[in-house]
Design an enzyme around this catalytic site. Sequence first.
Site, PDB file in Angstrom:
ATOM      1  N   HIS A   1       5.985   0.716  -2.253  1.00  0.00           N
ATOM      2  CA  HIS A   1       5.665   0.775  -1.082  1.00  0.00           C
ATOM      3  C   HIS A   1       4.678   1.432  -0.780  1.00  0.00           C
ATOM      4  CE1 HIS A   1       5.838  -0.266   3.114  1.00  0.00           C
ATOM      5  NE2 HIS A   1       6.376  -1.199   2.909  1.00  0.00           N
TER       6      HIS A   1
ATOM      7  N   ASP B   1      11.944  -6.600  -0.196  1.00  0.00           N
ATOM      8  CA  ASP B   1      11.751  -8.008  -0.873  1.00  0.00           C
ATOM      9  C   ASP B   1      12.672  -8.109  -2.006  1.00  0.00           C
ATOM     10  OD1 ASP B   1       8.545  -8.039  -0.057  1.00  0.00           O
ATOM     11  OD2 ASP B   1       9.932  -9.422   0.522  1.00  0.00           O
TER      12      ASP B   1
HETATM   13  C1  SDX Z   1       5.976  -5.499   1.384  1.00  0.00           C
HETATM   14  O1  SDX Z   1       3.056  -2.560   3.853  1.00  0.00           O
HETATM   15  C2  SDX Z   1       4.187  -3.227   4.084  1.00  0.00           C
HETATM   16  O2  SDX Z   1       4.838  -2.468   5.284  1.00  0.00           O
HETATM   17  C3  SDX Z   1       4.501  -4.314   3.557  1.00  0.00           C
HETATM   18  C4  SDX Z   1       6.037  -4.825   3.769  1.00  0.00           C
HETATM   19  C5  SDX Z   1       6.149  -5.343   5.260  1.00  0.00           C
HETATM   20  O3  SDX Z   1       7.540  -5.336   5.799  1.00  0.00           O
HETATM   21  O4  SDX Z   1       5.267  -5.820   5.802  1.00  0.00           O
HETATM   22  O5  SDX Z   1       7.056  -3.659   3.639  1.00  0.00           O
HETATM   23  C6  SDX Z   1       6.488  -6.101   2.745  1.00  0.00           C
HETATM   24  O6  SDX Z   1       4.782  -6.291   1.344  1.00  0.00           O
HETATM   25  C7  SDX Z   1       6.604  -4.881   0.486  1.00  0.00           C
HETATM   26  C8  SDX Z   1       6.096  -4.713  -0.670  1.00  0.00           C
HETATM   27  C9  SDX Z   1       6.291  -5.966  -1.713  1.00  0.00           C
HETATM   28  N1  SDX Z   1       5.423  -6.102  -2.804  1.00  0.00           N
HETATM   29  C10 SDX Z   1       5.979  -5.851  -4.366  1.00  0.00           C
HETATM   30  O7  SDX Z   1       7.300  -5.645  -4.101  1.00  0.00           O
HETATM   31  C11 SDX Z   1       5.056  -5.933  -5.307  1.00  0.00           C
HETATM   32  C12 SDX Z   1       5.396  -4.886  -6.095  1.00  0.00           C
HETATM   33  N2  SDX Z   1       4.950  -3.581  -5.692  1.00  0.00           N
HETATM   34  C13 SDX Z   1       3.599  -3.082  -5.826  1.00  0.00           C
HETATM   35  O8  SDX Z   1       2.585  -3.845  -6.031  1.00  0.00           O
HETATM   36  C14 SDX Z   1       3.108  -1.804  -5.045  1.00  0.00           C
HETATM   37  O9  SDX Z   1       4.155  -1.104  -5.089  1.00  0.00           O
HETATM   38  C15 SDX Z   1       2.610  -2.208  -3.778  1.00  0.00           C
HETATM   39  C16 SDX Z   1       1.589  -2.951  -3.497  1.00  0.00           C
HETATM   40  C17 SDX Z   1       3.991  -2.580  -2.761  1.00  0.00           C
HETATM   41  C18 SDX Z   1       2.207  -0.812  -3.125  1.00  0.00           C
HETATM   42  O10 SDX Z   1       1.056  -0.484  -3.738  1.00  0.00           O
HETATM   43  P1  SDX Z   1       0.226   0.685  -3.234  1.00  0.00           P
HETATM   44  O11 SDX Z   1       0.821   1.865  -2.417  1.00  0.00           O
HETATM   45  O12 SDX Z   1      -1.268   0.295  -3.468  1.00  0.00           O
HETATM   46  O13 SDX Z   1       0.579   1.655  -4.831  1.00  0.00           O
HETATM   47  P2  SDX Z   1      -0.296   1.666  -6.019  1.00  0.00           P
HETATM   48  O14 SDX Z   1      -0.369   0.150  -6.556  1.00  0.00           O
HETATM   49  O15 SDX Z   1      -1.473   2.521  -5.986  1.00  0.00           O
HETATM   50  O16 SDX Z   1       0.887   2.278  -7.032  1.00  0.00           O
HETATM   51  C19 SDX Z   1       0.838   3.645  -7.344  1.00  0.00           C
HETATM   52  C20 SDX Z   1       1.434   3.575  -8.655  1.00  0.00           C
HETATM   53  C21 SDX Z   1       0.770   2.966  -9.974  1.00  0.00           C
HETATM   54  O17 SDX Z   1       0.893   3.538 -11.155  1.00  0.00           O
HETATM   55  P3  SDX Z   1      -0.332   4.442 -11.712  1.00  0.00           P
HETATM   56  O18 SDX Z   1      -1.577   3.601 -11.812  1.00  0.00           O
HETATM   57  O19 SDX Z   1      -0.647   5.558 -10.749  1.00  0.00           O
HETATM   58  O20 SDX Z   1       0.110   4.837 -13.114  1.00  0.00           O
HETATM   59  O21 SDX Z   1       2.887   3.073  -8.900  1.00  0.00           O
HETATM   60  C22 SDX Z   1       2.686   1.975  -9.840  1.00  0.00           C
HETATM   61  C23 SDX Z   1       1.162   1.471  -9.905  1.00  0.00           C
HETATM   62  O22 SDX Z   1       1.020   1.124 -11.191  1.00  0.00           O
HETATM   63  N3  SDX Z   1       3.349   0.989  -9.079  1.00  0.00           N
HETATM   64  C24 SDX Z   1       4.185   0.057  -9.859  1.00  0.00           C
HETATM   65  C25 SDX Z   1       5.061  -0.593  -8.900  1.00  0.00           C
HETATM   66  N4  SDX Z   1       4.453  -0.343  -7.591  1.00  0.00           N
HETATM   67  C26 SDX Z   1       3.320   0.443  -8.055  1.00  0.00           C
HETATM   68  N5  SDX Z   1       4.534   0.000 -11.337  1.00  0.00           N
HETATM   69  C27 SDX Z   1       5.526  -1.100 -11.405  1.00  0.00           C
HETATM   70  N6  SDX Z   1       6.163  -1.602 -10.530  1.00  0.00           N
HETATM   71  C28 SDX Z   1       5.735  -1.716  -9.133  1.00  0.00           C
HETATM   72  N7  SDX Z   1       6.345  -2.350  -8.482  1.00  0.00           N
END
Ligand code: SDX
Length: 392
Positions: A271, A328
């Site tokens: 998140h 989710d």
């Molecule tokens: C919602 O914003 C909100 O409030 C949203 C929400 C709402 O109520 O409106 O809460 C609802 O959208 C919840 C999120 C649902 N999405 C998912 O579950 C999809 C999986 N999650 C990711 O795509 C990610 O965690 C996000 C998009 C939610 C957040 O991404 P960020 O903050 O941009 O973080 P990032 O992508 O920069 O990740 C940081 C690191 C990275 O690793 P490195 O490149 O540093 O090695 O963490 C890793 C990412 O690769 N990472 C994950 C991951 N989420 C982040 N690795 C594996 N699985 C994941 N789910």
Amino acid sequence: QTGHTTLDYGFVNTSATKSAVTFIDGDKGILRYRGYPIEQLAQNSSYLEVAWLLLYGELPTVDELGQFDERIRRHTLLHEDLKRFFPALPHTAHPMSVLSSAVSALSTYYENQSDPHNPEHVELNTVRMLAKLPVIAAYAHKKSVGQAFLYPDNSLSFVDNFLKLNFGVLSEVYEVNPVMSRALERLLILHEDHEQNASTSTVRLVGSTGANQFSSISAGINALYGPLHGGANEAVLEMLGRIRDSGESVQRFVERVKNKEDGVKLMGFGHRVYKNYDPRAKLVKESADEVLEALGISDPLLDLAKELEQIALEDDYFKERRLYPNVDFYTGVIYKAMGFPTRMFTVLFAIGRLPGWLAQWREAINDPQTKIGRPQQLYTGAPARDYPGLSS
Ligand code: SDX
């Protein structure tokens, strides 16, 4: 950093606005709507009572809530012409596409009452959106399963009417299951707002151009559709199903996620703001066992989700990145137990989030400091050059 602008992809370090609607503390896992803790609202309130709280800043009196509920019931009917809109789309259309298209189409019936700065139009169109989105959503569901649309039943509560529109059929009397009704009410409350998430920011930005509520909400629905945002609840069930069907061990799947093999992510984890357990995920997980048991359903995918969470929470890759289950991760297992098709899960998220979108749209257009959303950029393209044969 150049002269007057800072590059900040995804606004990770940028506040785009002030807001008094929702407070989140990502480190402590705190979520409050207008100061009330989400745990207390989910346990004791209702979808419409929380909608009023988000819209007007205070909990409604009994009379205010009664009149609000009554007004919404009086606006549940869709214009008969709009029903002809749905057959134009293929029966395979994703319900989120149907939803955003139908909301845009809905706005065409009220264009003479959509002045964003006319308070009467704002109130009326807020009630219309709250009343009609569940009906449109249920129509999208019925269309996807080839069943007849039902008319809203104004003798029922908001949630019970929505359940009947989705699961009732003309050939039988529909009895609302009180367990499903209460569970869905709580899930909708948990989704009602979440400060400046991508879809809410979209609603505010579209509203900042002077666009009306329907157009702004339709844009928010499209933003929510993405699998990294609201679409994640559908993607979690698909991920669990793939793990189960592949026979791959959960540990092996987690290794693939850590190795980022073909971009695979642990959907429902991580998140932008919560760097701790999402308080909503905790509440959903707690009620998942209770709801499935009360519905007499056991689902191996719930056990699989718990095993996945257990392994991830103990793994340094996830701990270092502060990745925890988000809202989710567990919701889909409950929606599935209720009988919703997987492709309806994000539609349910949209119904939940609608009051927050409407409250934040209203806050934006009433804030004198709101400016049209027009970010800067850092130009990295070609230097000035002349069209062949010409010279400046
Ligand atoms: C919602 O914003 C909100 O409030 C949203 C929400 C709402 O109520 O409106 O809460 C609802 O959208 C919840 C999120 C649902 N999405 C998912 O579950 C999809 C999986 N999650 C990711 O795509 C990610 O965690 C996000 C998009 C939610 C957040 O991404 P960020 O903050 O941009 O973080 P990032 O992508 O920069 O990740 C940081 C690191 C990275 O690793 P490195 O490149 O540093 O090695 O963490 C890793 C990412 O690769 N990472 C994950 C991951 N989420 C982040 N690795 C594996 N699985 C994941 N789910």
